[in-house]
Every structure is written in C-alpha cells, then in structure tokens.
Motif scaffolding. Structure first.
Motif, PDB file in Angstrom:
ATOM      1  N   ARG A 132       0.833  -1.200   0.000  1.00  0.00           N
ATOM      2  CA  ARG A 132       0.000   0.000   0.000  1.00  0.00           C
ATOM      3  C   ARG A 132       0.871   1.254   0.000  1.00  0.00           C
ATOM      4  NH1 ARG A 132      -2.607  -0.833   4.492  1.00  0.00           N
ATOM      5  NH2 ARG A 132      -4.268  -2.055   3.506  1.00  0.00           N
ATOM      6  N   LEU A 133       1.942   1.246   0.781  1.00  0.00           N
ATOM      7  CA  LEU A 133       2.830   2.406   0.864  1.00  0.00           C
ATOM      8  C   LEU A 133       3.508   2.668  -0.475  1.00  0.00           C
ATOM      9  CD1 LEU A 133       4.367   4.585   2.445  1.00  0.00           C
ATOM     10  CD2 LEU A 133       6.029   2.821   3.090  1.00  0.00           C
ATOM     11  N   LEU A 134       4.058   1.629  -1.080  1.00  0.00           N
ATOM     12  CA  LEU A 134       4.765   1.806  -2.344  1.00  0.00           C
ATOM     13  C   LEU A 134       3.819   2.187  -3.470  1.00  0.00           C
ATOM     14  CD1 LEU A 134       7.371  -1.099  -2.233  1.00  0.00           C
ATOM     15  CD2 LEU A 134       7.679   1.297  -1.625  1.00  0.00           C
ATOM     16  N   ALA A 138       2.004   6.391  -7.183  1.00  0.00           N
ATOM     17  CA  ALA A 138       0.903   7.189  -7.740  1.00  0.00           C
ATOM     18  C   ALA A 138       1.260   8.665  -7.859  1.00  0.00           C
ATOM     19  CB  ALA A 138      -0.340   7.026  -6.861  1.00  0.00           C
ATOM     20  N   LYS A 139       2.332   9.083  -7.189  1.00  0.00           N
ATOM     21  CA  LYS A 139       2.761  10.477  -7.278  1.00  0.00           C
ATOM     22  C   LYS A 139       3.489  10.763  -8.588  1.00  0.00           C
ATOM     23  CE  LYS A 139       3.240  11.090  -2.265  1.00  0.00           C
ATOM     24  NZ  LYS A 139       4.161  11.478  -1.161  1.00  0.00           N
ATOM     25  N   ASN A 140       3.953   9.706  -9.273  1.00  0.00           N
ATOM     26  CA  ASN A 140       4.639   9.892 -10.554  1.00  0.00           C
ATOM     27  C   ASN A 140       3.663  10.246 -11.661  1.00  0.00           C
ATOM     28  OD1 ASN A 140       7.286   9.217  -9.673  1.00  0.00           O
ATOM     29  ND2 ASN A 140       6.761   7.046  -9.719  1.00  0.00           N
ATOM     30  N   THR A 141       4.150  10.967 -12.645  1.00  0.00           N
ATOM     31  CA  THR A 141       3.395  11.196 -13.870  1.00  0.00           C
ATOM     32  C   THR A 141       3.932  10.231 -14.909  1.00  0.00           C
ATOM     33  OG1 THR A 141       3.060  13.534 -13.350  1.00  0.00           O
ATOM     34  CG2 THR A 141       2.772  12.856 -15.656  1.00  0.00           C
TER      35      THR A 141
END
Length: 446
Positions: free
Chosen positions: A53-55, A60-63
């Motif tokens: 879940r953390l990774l 998800a922050k990457n574009t």
C-alpha cells in the motif's frame, strides 16, 4: 532469523589481514559529503500488505510517460514497443537459456545473440559487433579503453556534443586507470574543431551524432584527420532509431561505434536496465570487449552456434582479458532483437521517417511561439530550444499544465551558462494533438 555467517572475530581477522582500519575504509573513494551521516528515515518493519500500500501510494505520485504529452529525451526515449516483444521474451526457450557457458545446451541464447550481432553490425555500418554491453555510457568507456590498447596511447579527446553522463563516465574510468581525457566545452551549435585537439598522445576522439543537443554531424572529415594523425574515431549515439534514416557511423569512417539500444524493444524503465551496442572494424576484432557468438556446423552438418571469442576475465586469465564486463544485458538484448526483427529494414526506415517528421512539426510549432528559438539547423527527433527565462522553471510550469516538455540543459550541464536551453524530443508516440498541446502550454507558461 537472520543468517549471519561471520562473527565479530572473523571480521576483525579479515580487516587485519588486508590492513584496513574498518569497514568504512572501503568507502574512502566516496567523498564525505556524498555519504549518509545517519541511517535512512525508514520504518524498521511493516507487513507485506502495508508495504504494498505504501509503495503504491508513492508510485501514484509519478506522472507516467504515456499519460500526458511527453517530449523528454536526452539519452532515453519513449517509443512504442509492440506487445509481442514482451510476450516473446517470456517464452521458456529464452527464460531458461540463461547464459551460454555450455553452448551445447544454450543454442537458443546463442542464436539470438548471433542475430543481435548481425543486426547491430548492419545498423551501424560496421564489420563486427559484440554480444551487447550494460548501456551506452559504459560501452563508450569500453571503446575508449579499446582504443588505448590498440594505439598504445592513453589520452581521449571528448566532444562538447557528447552526452554529459557519457563524458562523466569516461572521466571516472580514466581517473581510476590513470589515463587522460580532455573534454571540450559544450558545443551547442556543433562548430568545434576537434581535429586541432589531436596530438601525439591522443588515442581516440569521441564524437556523438546526433549529439546531445540534437545536431547531426558529418564525421567523414574528422575521420580523415584522425587517420592522418594516428588516432581512432569513436562514434557514439544515444538514439538507435536515428540509424534507420541517417548515414551510419561506419559509412563515415568510424573505427569503433558505441551507443544505447534502449529505443528499440526496451521501455524507459525509470532509467534501466538498458542495452549497450558496440561495433568495430574487423581488424580490431581481438580487442573487442565482452564476447562474440559465431555460426558453425556440427559433426552431422547441422547449423549450430558457439562462443567464438571470449575476452572477458571470467573466460580467460585476467591479464589477457580486454574487459571485466560480466554480463551482456541478455534480456534487453533479446527484446532489441525481437523488436528489430518485427520491424525489418523497411519498418525501421519508416519508423525513423515518422520520428523525424514529428520532430520537424514540433519544432515549427514551438518556433512560432513568441520568445522561443529553435537552435538546430539539422536534427533527427530531438532539438534544442532557447527560451526567454530559466529552462528548469519553465519545465516545471509546463508539468503543472500537464505537459512534460523536455529536459533543461542546466540539469545535464549545471553552472555552464546554458540555463535558458531545453532539449526537446518527439518520437512516433506523439500525436498532432500532443504537439499542439505543447505549443499552447508553452504560450501560457511564458
């Protein structure tokens, strides 16, 4: 329970035997300011589900490159990889034929390496190619070391158009081997006179085309100068697709060719693993690093493949080895071979033409934006623009508008007075709408 095979006494004995004061002595070559002063701020333990879940949240922050108009290049390029490539590299014939130490049971591996070598030799216009290397930068280093062995000289002259990461890798290796390397200033317009830099100690001249700023270079005049002065010409490329359209290095007189093959069969992968391409003239065959696979007939007249030349230290005595390269990026090499086979010569040429046409259209669109100047007279699918502000800040503003607009030159060459320059790449994956969105976002960001 953790497996700890060594006791404190064992470690002390080993340190005493080699004369080291402690484990930290092994890291003395790393500048103190580059070392961690304390442990990383990470939790000591989490469950598998918590880690997942953390990774996933961090990811998800990457574009993602395919989620927005994408024009980033500078040595790593986004191209369309057919789904069949990923399917075929996972077939059991390839997954189980790991490495050709015992050729009689690794015919599948040896065959695709043989095909790969054939493709690279044809692509670069050279006589012979090896079984691939780590990536383009280390392939360039191996080319320089090879030139030193051939000529008996120990100095390399590096073009100001060579990718800064490649140049830095050469400088690092040269420092460790006690060799000399002279790097020319950044050459935005491809006007440098490299022939004048060749002296009696020069073993090789390293030039990139298309260069890091996108310029296409005719290496033929420089090849003649190198030949007259007893130096070897090393031609470097970072965009393999360009060889489907531009004159190959071999046809321009290069002695050794080194480059990056990521563009064919291999996705961006956050920077690796990639696959280094390496080729040379036939007369330098025995100085090539790595290994070569050859074709032969067995006792019953059937076609077979064998390791023909093995010059790395795992195969022969260290003092006779040409390199300590210990792998040939086999899976990436296989992906390259499959994609190239699917394309064929006609497909590669068409792909290259599409890349160039898309880049020309993008350059026209961006050049029409007030305050933006396209600096290149020639290019393949990447070019340099000058903007009326800081390039790095502008790239961030474009990203906020949903466009990944390229690589600021200041990121590759900090402190060189090139802060207003941006490298822009456009491949076959960019649509007319993507290019229009870039031009519109650029107008809004300036």
């Amino acid at each position: 329970m953790r497996y700890l095979p060594l006791t404190s006494e064992d470690r002390s004995d080993m340190l005493a035997r080699i004369g080291a004061s402690g484990v930290d002595a092994f890291f003395s070559d790393i500048p103190a300011e580059k070392r961690l002063a304390q442990t990383l701020d990470l939790p000591l333990r989490k469950s598998e589900m918590e880690v997942s879940r953390l990774l996933s949240g961090l990811g998800a922050k990457n574009t993602a490159a395919g989620s927005v108009p994408f024009f980033v290049g500078a040595g790593a390029y986004k191209h369309h990889i057919p789904a069949s490539v990923d399917h075929l590299i996972q077939r059991s014939e390839f997954l189980t034929s790991y490495t050709p130490y015992q050729p009689e049971i690794a015919q599948g591996t040896l065959q695709y390496i043989f095909e790969f070598q054939t493709q690279v030799a044809a692509l670069t216009g050279m006589d012979v190619a090896n079984a691939s290397m780590y990536d383009g930068s280390t392939a360039t280093v191996e080319a320089v070391l090879m030139a030193h062995r051939i000529t008996g000289k120990r100095k390399a002259v590096l073009s100001g158009g060579l990718h800064p990461h490649y140049a830095e890798t050469v400088r690092t290796f040269s420092h460790m081997t006690g060799d000399a390397s002279t790097a020319l200033p950044p050459d935005v317009f491809a006007t440098e006179n490299m022939g004048a830099m060749i002296d009696a100690d020069t073993s090789c001249v390293v030039v990139q085309t298309p260069d890091v700023f996108g310029n296409l270079r005719d290496l033929s005049p420089l090849a003649e100068i190198c030949k007259a002065k007893g130096a070897l010409l090393i031609a470097v490329f970072t965009e393999a697709v360009s060889l489907g359209l531009v004159t190959p290095p071999g046809a321009m007189g290069a002695d050794i060719v080194a480059g990056e093959g990521q563009s064919i069969g291999n996705s961006l992968n956050f920077g690796g693993p990639y696959v280094g391409l390496f080729a040379a003239k036939a007369r330098y065959l025995r100085q090539i690093p790595g290994r070569l696979c050859g074709e032969t007939l067995d006792a019953e007249g059937r076609r077979g493949f064998v390791l023909t030349l093995s010059t790395r230290e795992q195969h022969i005595k260290r003092d006779k080895a040409t390199s300590n390269i210990c792998t040939n990026s086999g899976l990436c090499c296989l992906a390259f071979t499959i994609h190239m086979t699917l394309l064929g010569e006609a497909g590669l040429r068409r792909l290259a033409r599409i890349n160039h046409a898309n880049a020309v259209d993008l350059a026209d669109r961006l050049g029409a934006v007030s305050g933006v100047e396209v600096l290149n007279k020639t290019f393949f699918n990447e070019f340099t623009i000058r903007v009326p502000c800081d390039g790095a800040e502008l790239i961030e503003r474009l990203a906020e508008k949903g466009v990944l607009g390229g690589v600021p030159v200041s990121r590759l060459l900090p402190g060189r007075g090139l802060d207003d320059l941006i490298l822009v790449a456009s491949s076959e994956v960019n649509t007319p709408d993507d290019r229009a969105a870039y031009a519109q976002a650029l107008r809004g960001a300036l």
